[in-house]
Scaffold this motif. Sequence first.
Motif, mmCIF file in Angstrom:
data_model
loop_
_atom_site.group_PDB
_atom_site.id
_atom_site.type_symbol
_atom_site.label_atom_id
_atom_site.label_comp_id
_atom_site.label_asym_id
_atom_site.label_seq_id
_atom_site.Cartn_x
_atom_site.Cartn_y
_atom_site.Cartn_z
ATOM 1 N N VAL A 23 1.241 -1.048 0.138
ATOM 2 C CA VAL A 23 0.093 -0.167 0.059
ATOM 3 C C VAL A 23 1.007 1.010 -0.254
ATOM 4 O O VAL A 23 2.202 1.284 0.634
ATOM 5 N N VAL A 24 0.568 1.844 -0.735
ATOM 6 C CA VAL A 24 1.826 3.419 -0.977
ATOM 7 C C VAL A 24 0.993 4.590 -1.213
ATOM 8 O O VAL A 24 -0.017 4.533 -1.939
ATOM 9 N N ARG A 25 1.797 5.614 -0.770
ATOM 10 C CA ARG A 25 1.278 6.651 -0.173
ATOM 11 C C ARG A 25 1.522 7.496 -2.151
ATOM 12 O O ARG A 25 1.928 7.167 -3.070
ATOM 13 N N PHE A 26 0.491 8.043 -2.357
ATOM 14 C CA PHE A 26 0.373 8.233 -3.664
ATOM 15 C C PHE A 26 -0.231 9.779 -3.848
ATOM 16 O O PHE A 26 -1.300 10.025 -3.700
ATOM 17 N N ASN A 27 1.100 10.129 -4.483
ATOM 18 C CA ASN A 27 0.624 11.871 -5.323
ATOM 19 C C ASN A 27 0.273 11.739 -6.309
ATOM 20 O O ASN A 27 0.833 12.062 -7.078
ATOM 21 N N HIS A 28 -1.462 12.360 -6.444
ATOM 22 C CA HIS A 28 -1.905 12.315 -7.211
ATOM 23 C C HIS A 28 -1.570 14.402 -8.508
ATOM 24 O O HIS A 28 -2.255 13.621 -9.596
ATOM 25 N N ARG A 29 -0.917 14.939 -7.660
ATOM 26 C CA ARG A 29 -0.930 15.811 -8.346
ATOM 27 C C ARG A 29 0.674 16.193 -7.936
ATOM 28 O O ARG A 29 1.199 16.822 -8.566
ATOM 29 N N ALA A 30 1.942 14.608 -8.382
ATOM 30 C CA ALA A 30 2.493 14.821 -8.843
ATOM 31 C C ALA A 30 3.156 15.779 -10.605
ATOM 32 O O ALA A 30 2.648 15.321 -11.025
ATOM 33 N N GLY A 31 4.494 16.286 -10.208
ATOM 34 C CA GLY A 31 4.923 17.038 -11.672
ATOM 35 C C GLY A 31 5.106 16.064 -12.514
ATOM 36 O O GLY A 31 5.835 14.939 -11.913
ATOM 37 N N ARG A 32 5.522 16.133 -13.425
ATOM 38 C CA ARG A 32 6.004 15.538 -14.070
ATOM 39 C C ARG A 32 7.599 14.513 -14.059
ATOM 40 O O ARG A 32 7.898 13.607 -14.428
ATOM 41 N N ASP A 33 8.458 15.553 -13.100
ATOM 42 C CA ASP A 33 9.783 14.810 -13.036
ATOM 43 C C ASP A 33 9.954 14.879 -11.675
ATOM 44 O O ASP A 33 10.827 13.978 -11.092
ATOM 45 N N GLU A 34 8.205 14.403 -10.239
ATOM 46 C CA GLU A 34 8.451 14.117 -9.855
ATOM 47 C C GLU A 34 7.848 12.546 -9.606
ATOM 48 O O GLU A 34 6.962 12.115 -10.604
ATOM 49 N N ASP A 35 8.376 11.413 -8.462
ATOM 50 C CA ASP A 35 7.785 9.837 -8.266
ATOM 51 C C ASP A 35 6.354 10.545 -7.796
ATOM 52 O O ASP A 35 6.522 10.482 -6.584
ATOM 53 N N PRO A 36 5.568 9.976 -7.968
ATOM 54 C CA PRO A 36 3.812 10.136 -7.577
ATOM 55 C C PRO A 36 4.173 8.947 -6.368
ATOM 56 O O PRO A 36 3.257 9.345 -5.603
ATOM 57 N N MET A 37 4.873 8.276 -6.299
ATOM 58 C CA MET A 37 4.118 7.303 -5.313
ATOM 59 C C MET A 37 5.618 7.772 -4.113
ATOM 60 O O MET A 37 7.048 7.431 -3.761
ATOM 61 N N MET A 38 4.845 8.123 -3.193
ATOM 62 C CA MET A 38 5.856 8.688 -2.056
ATOM 63 C C MET A 38 5.969 7.705 -0.819
ATOM 64 O O MET A 38 7.582 8.134 -0.522
ATOM 65 N N GLU A 39 6.252 6.746 -0.839
ATOM 66 C CA GLU A 39 6.017 6.153 0.844
ATOM 67 C C GLU A 39 5.334 4.634 0.579
ATOM 68 O O GLU A 39 4.169 4.978 0.008
#
Length: 131
Positions: A23-39
Motif C-alpha cells: 500500500v503506497v502513498r500516492f501523490n496524484h498531483r505529482a509533476g512531470r519530474d516527480e515520482d508519484p509513489m511517495m512512500e
Amino acid sequence: GCSGALPGGKMLDINPSKGTYDVVRFNHRAGRDEDPMMEVLASGYHREAINFQPLFVNEDELIFYDRQTGGFSTYYLDPQLPTRSDPIQPSEPILFGKLQGLHEQLIYIGHNTIMDYDPLFGRYWLYEYDR
C-alpha cells in the motif's frame, strides 16, 4: 485502485504471481519530474491477490473478484497507516460469494456505485454496493 485523500492517496501495488502487495502513498498531483509513489505505508501477502482482481471501494474496503467465475471476497483496509501488520483485515473475508454475469472490468465510481464495464461492446451496468 487509488483514493485521492490528502496528504496523498493510497494505491495498491500487487504482485499477482506471488500474492504480495504494497500500500503506497500516492501523490496524484505529482509533476512531470516527480515520482508519484511517495512512500510504502504497508506490505503484506494475501492469497486472493494471486487469482483475483482488486477493487478499492471508498477509503477502507477492498473487494477481490474473479470475472470468470464471479467469485468475490470483501475485506477492510486498516486506515491506520503506516503499519507493520497486514492492513487487509480480517484474515477471513467479511463477505464473500458469487455474482452472476460479470463482464470485463469492475470500477468503483463513488457513492456506493460499482460499474461493470464491457469494453468489447461499450456496454456497462451500474450496481449499488450496499455495505
